[in-house]
Scaffold this motif. Structure first.
Motif, PDB file in Angstrom:
ATOM      1  N   ARG A  92       0.845  -1.202   0.000  1.00 12.50           N
ATOM      2  CA  ARG A  92       0.000   0.000   0.000  1.00 12.50           C
ATOM      3  C   ARG A  92       0.882   1.255   0.000  1.00 12.50           C
ATOM      4  NH1 ARG A  92      -4.549   0.212  -2.067  1.00 12.50           N
ATOM      5  NH2 ARG A  92      -5.388  -1.451  -0.753  1.00 12.50           N
ATOM      6  N   SER A  93       1.968   1.210   0.771  1.00 13.54           N
ATOM      7  CA  SER A  93       2.865   2.369   0.811  1.00 13.54           C
ATOM      8  C   SER A  93       3.417   2.627  -0.587  1.00 13.54           C
ATOM      9  CB  SER A  93       4.021   2.110   1.784  1.00 13.54           C
ATOM     10  OG  SER A  93       3.513   1.825   3.063  1.00 13.54           O
ATOM     11  N   HIS A  94       3.826   1.564  -1.239  1.00 14.20           N
ATOM     12  CA  HIS A  94       4.378   1.682  -2.590  1.00 14.20           C
ATOM     13  C   HIS A  94       3.336   2.307  -3.525  1.00 14.20           C
ATOM     14  CE1 HIS A  94       5.655  -0.663  -6.444  1.00 14.20           C
ATOM     15  NE2 HIS A  94       5.965   0.596  -6.522  1.00 14.20           N
ATOM     16  N   GLU A  95       2.121   1.794  -3.474  1.00 16.00           N
ATOM     17  CA  GLU A  95       1.052   2.312  -4.341  1.00 16.00           C
ATOM     18  C   GLU A  95       0.833   3.810  -4.107  1.00 16.00           C
ATOM     19  OE1 GLU A  95      -2.822   2.290  -3.042  1.00 16.00           O
ATOM     20  OE2 GLU A  95      -3.741   1.625  -4.917  1.00 16.00           O
ATOM     21  N   ARG A  96       0.739   4.184  -2.837  1.00 13.62           N
ATOM     22  CA  ARG A  96       0.411   5.584  -2.538  1.00 13.62           C
ATOM     23  C   ARG A  96       1.599   6.515  -2.764  1.00 13.62           C
ATOM     24  NH1 ARG A  96      -4.592   5.838   1.739  1.00 13.62           N
ATOM     25  NH2 ARG A  96      -5.993   4.759   0.299  1.00 13.62           N
ATOM     26  N   MET A  97       2.809   6.015  -2.539  1.00 14.45           N
ATOM     27  CA  MET A  97       3.971   6.857  -2.824  1.00 14.45           C
ATOM     28  C   MET A  97       4.095   7.099  -4.323  1.00 14.45           C
ATOM     29  SD  MET A  97       6.873   5.966   0.003  1.00 14.45           S
ATOM     30  CE  MET A  97       6.836   4.197  -0.027  1.00 14.45           C
ATOM     31  N   SER A  98       3.736   6.109  -5.134  1.00 14.80           N
ATOM     32  CA  SER A  98       3.736   6.309  -6.599  1.00 14.80           C
ATOM     33  C   SER A  98       2.765   7.420  -6.970  1.00 14.80           C
ATOM     34  CB  SER A  98       3.301   5.040  -7.338  1.00 14.80           C
ATOM     35  OG  SER A  98       4.123   3.984  -7.028  1.00 14.80           O
ATOM     36  N   LEU A  99       1.580   7.401  -6.363  1.00 16.54           N
ATOM     37  CA  LEU A  99       0.571   8.426  -6.655  1.00 16.54           C
ATOM     38  C   LEU A  99       1.042   9.808  -6.190  1.00 16.54           C
ATOM     39  CD1 LEU A  99      -2.680   6.495  -5.628  1.00 16.54           C
ATOM     40  CD2 LEU A  99      -1.921   7.011  -7.950  1.00 16.54           C
ATOM     41  N   LEU A 100       1.668   9.847  -5.013  1.00 14.10           N
ATOM     42  CA  LEU A 100       2.168  11.135  -4.505  1.00 14.10           C
ATOM     43  C   LEU A 100       3.284  11.668  -5.392  1.00 14.10           C
ATOM     44  CD1 LEU A 100       2.192  10.410  -0.661  1.00 14.10           C
ATOM     45  CD2 LEU A 100       0.728  12.062  -1.859  1.00 14.10           C
ATOM     46  N   ALA A 101       4.152  10.773  -5.866  1.00 21.79           N
ATOM     47  CA  ALA A 101       5.243  11.198  -6.747  1.00 21.79           C
ATOM     48  C   ALA A 101       4.665  11.897  -7.979  1.00 21.79           C
ATOM     49  CB  ALA A 101       6.093   9.997  -7.155  1.00 21.79           C
ATOM     50  N   GLU A 102       3.595  11.338  -8.500  1.00 26.02           N
ATOM     51  CA  GLU A 102       2.940  11.941  -9.676  1.00 26.02           C
ATOM     52  C   GLU A 102       2.320  13.289  -9.320  1.00 26.02           C
ATOM     53  OE1 GLU A 102       2.202  11.000 -12.987  1.00 26.02           O
ATOM     54  OE2 GLU A 102       3.929   9.716 -12.632  1.00 26.02           O
ATOM     55  N   ALA A 103       1.580  13.308  -8.220  1.00 27.38           N
ATOM     56  CA  ALA A 103       0.807  14.504  -7.849  1.00 27.38           C
ATOM     57  C   ALA A 103       1.688  15.686  -7.466  1.00 27.38           C
ATOM     58  CB  ALA A 103      -0.155  14.170  -6.713  1.00 27.38           C
ATOM     59  N   LEU A 104       2.920  15.405  -7.007  1.00 27.32           N
ATOM     60  CA  LEU A 104       3.769  16.473  -6.472  1.00 27.32           C
ATOM     61  C   LEU A 104       4.852  16.940  -7.436  1.00 27.32           C
ATOM     62  CD1 LEU A 104       4.126  15.050  -2.839  1.00 27.32           C
ATOM     63  CD2 LEU A 104       2.731  16.993  -3.551  1.00 27.32           C
ATOM     64  N   VAL A 105       4.864  16.427  -8.630  1.00 30.31           N
ATOM     65  CA  VAL A 105       5.919  16.774  -9.588  1.00 30.31           C
ATOM     66  C   VAL A 105       6.072  18.283  -9.725  1.00 30.31           C
ATOM     67  CG1 VAL A 105       6.531  16.755 -12.040  1.00 30.31           C
ATOM     68  CG2 VAL A 105       5.847  14.646 -10.926  1.00 30.31           C
ATOM     69  N   GLU A 106       4.952  18.982  -9.845  1.00 32.54           N
ATOM     70  CA  GLU A 106       5.007  20.425 -10.076  1.00 32.54           C
ATOM     71  C   GLU A 106       5.167  21.215  -8.786  1.00 32.54           C
ATOM     72  OE1 GLU A 106       4.503  22.093 -13.126  1.00 32.54           O
ATOM     73  OE2 GLU A 106       4.648  20.145 -14.134  1.00 32.54           O
ATOM     74  N   VAL A 107       4.375  20.845  -7.765  1.00 34.22           N
ATOM     75  CA  VAL A 107       4.326  21.686  -6.555  1.00 34.22           C
ATOM     76  C   VAL A 107       5.485  21.450  -5.596  1.00 34.22           C
ATOM     77  CG1 VAL A 107       1.848  22.142  -6.543  1.00 34.22           C
ATOM     78  CG2 VAL A 107       2.699  20.059  -5.494  1.00 34.22           C
ATOM     79  N   ALA A 108       6.019  20.241  -5.575  1.00 35.06           N
ATOM     80  CA  ALA A 108       7.138  19.942  -4.674  1.00 35.06           C
ATOM     81  C   ALA A 108       8.021  18.888  -5.339  1.00 35.06           C
ATOM     82  CB  ALA A 108       6.618  19.452  -3.315  1.00 35.06           C
ATOM     83  N   PRO A 109       8.811  19.312  -6.335  1.00 31.23           N
ATOM     84  CA  PRO A 109       9.585  18.330  -7.110  1.00 31.23           C
ATOM     85  C   PRO A 109      10.555  17.503  -6.275  1.00 31.23           C
ATOM     86  CG  PRO A 109      10.056  20.604  -7.825  1.00 31.23           C
ATOM     87  CD  PRO A 109       8.923  20.674  -6.866  1.00 31.23           C
ATOM     88  N   GLU A 110      11.129  18.107  -5.234  1.00 33.14           N
ATOM     89  CA  GLU A 110      12.104  17.349  -4.428  1.00 33.14           C
ATOM     90  C   GLU A 110      11.398  16.263  -3.608  1.00 33.14           C
ATOM     91  OE1 GLU A 110      10.451  20.391  -1.789  1.00 33.14           O
ATOM     92  OE2 GLU A 110      10.987  20.356  -3.882  1.00 33.14           O
ATOM     93  N   VAL A 111      10.173  16.547  -3.185  1.00 35.00           N
ATOM     94  CA  VAL A 111       9.408  15.542  -2.442  1.00 35.00           C
ATOM     95  C   VAL A 111       8.900  14.465  -3.405  1.00 35.00           C
ATOM     96  CG1 VAL A 111       7.463  15.158  -0.876  1.00 35.00           C
ATOM     97  CG2 VAL A 111       8.732  17.316  -0.769  1.00 35.00           C
TER      98      VAL A 111
END
Ligand SMILES: [Fe+2]
Ligand SMILES: [Fe+2]
Length: 210
Positions: free
Chosen positions: A123-142
């Protein structure tokens, strides 16, 4: 253990809207991530002391534990860079609810602890993948941080599944993993949406699903 495509084994797939709703909660998520990684490292070390005395297995578990500590340190660095204090945070209730399904007999308990660790990694892997996508613009380092963690978390799920199969056999481990995966979906559905990696869906996403 044969590796199946991840989506084939996930009965509940988190929608991208969950990650979109987290975009304004990056600091809280990172604080939680630091705590999660520290706990993951401690859990791995505990499993290291229960695993069969096999040098290869021990080496893999030791590497897993080190990876979690590296993730922990990276989360700490990001917190510092963002000016967020490392401090306590109330539990999301996710792990506690998951663990209520652990069987009482020794063999069942040992297998379930490993299988629940695998469920959490997945589940962590799944959600971290989604966060990586969602944060590309607003927080690229995160975004990069979450993206970098994904391959390790996928490997961790596999190792915990292998270890559970050593306790109860591959067939029983797979059957039980399916049960615990279903249990996890129910746990998530019982939790409210929050600035946590493992919580319920935002209202909009809930309505869209219904
Ligand atoms: Fe990790
Ligand atoms: Fe992990």
């Amino acid at each position: 253990m044969q590796h199946e495509p991840q989506t084939a084994r996930v009965p509940f797939a988190t929608p991208a809207s969950w990650a979109q709703a987290q975009v304004e909660h990056v600091d809280e998520l990172l604080l939680e991530q630091a705590h999660l990684e520290k706990m993951a490292a401690a859990g791995a070390v505990a499993f290291l002391f229960r695993a069969p005395l096999d040098a290869t297995l021990h080496g893999r578990l030791s590497r897993l534990a080190r990876e979690e500590l590296v993730h922990f340190e990276r989360a700490l660095k990001l917190l510092e860079a963002r000016g967020v204090a490392f401090q306590t945070q109330p539990s999301s209730g996710y792990a506690e609810r998951l663990k209520k399904a652990i069987r009482r007999d020794l063999e069942g308990r040992r297998a379930d602890e490993l299988l629940i660790a695998a469920v959490i990694e997945r589940r962590s892997h799944e959600r971290m993948s989604l966060l990586a996508e969602a944060l590309v613009e607003v927080a690229p380092e995160v975004s990069a941080f979450y993206r970098d963690l994904c391959p390790a978390e996928e490997r961790h799920e596999e190792l915990y599944l292998e270890l559970a199969a050593l306790v109860v056999g591959e067939h029983a481990a797979r059957a039980r993993y399916a049960e615990l995966t279903q249990h996890e979906a129910e746990v998530l559905a019982s939790l409210p949406f929050s600035a946590r990696l493992h919580g319920g869906l935002p209202e909009v996403a809930t309505e869209a699903r219904g």
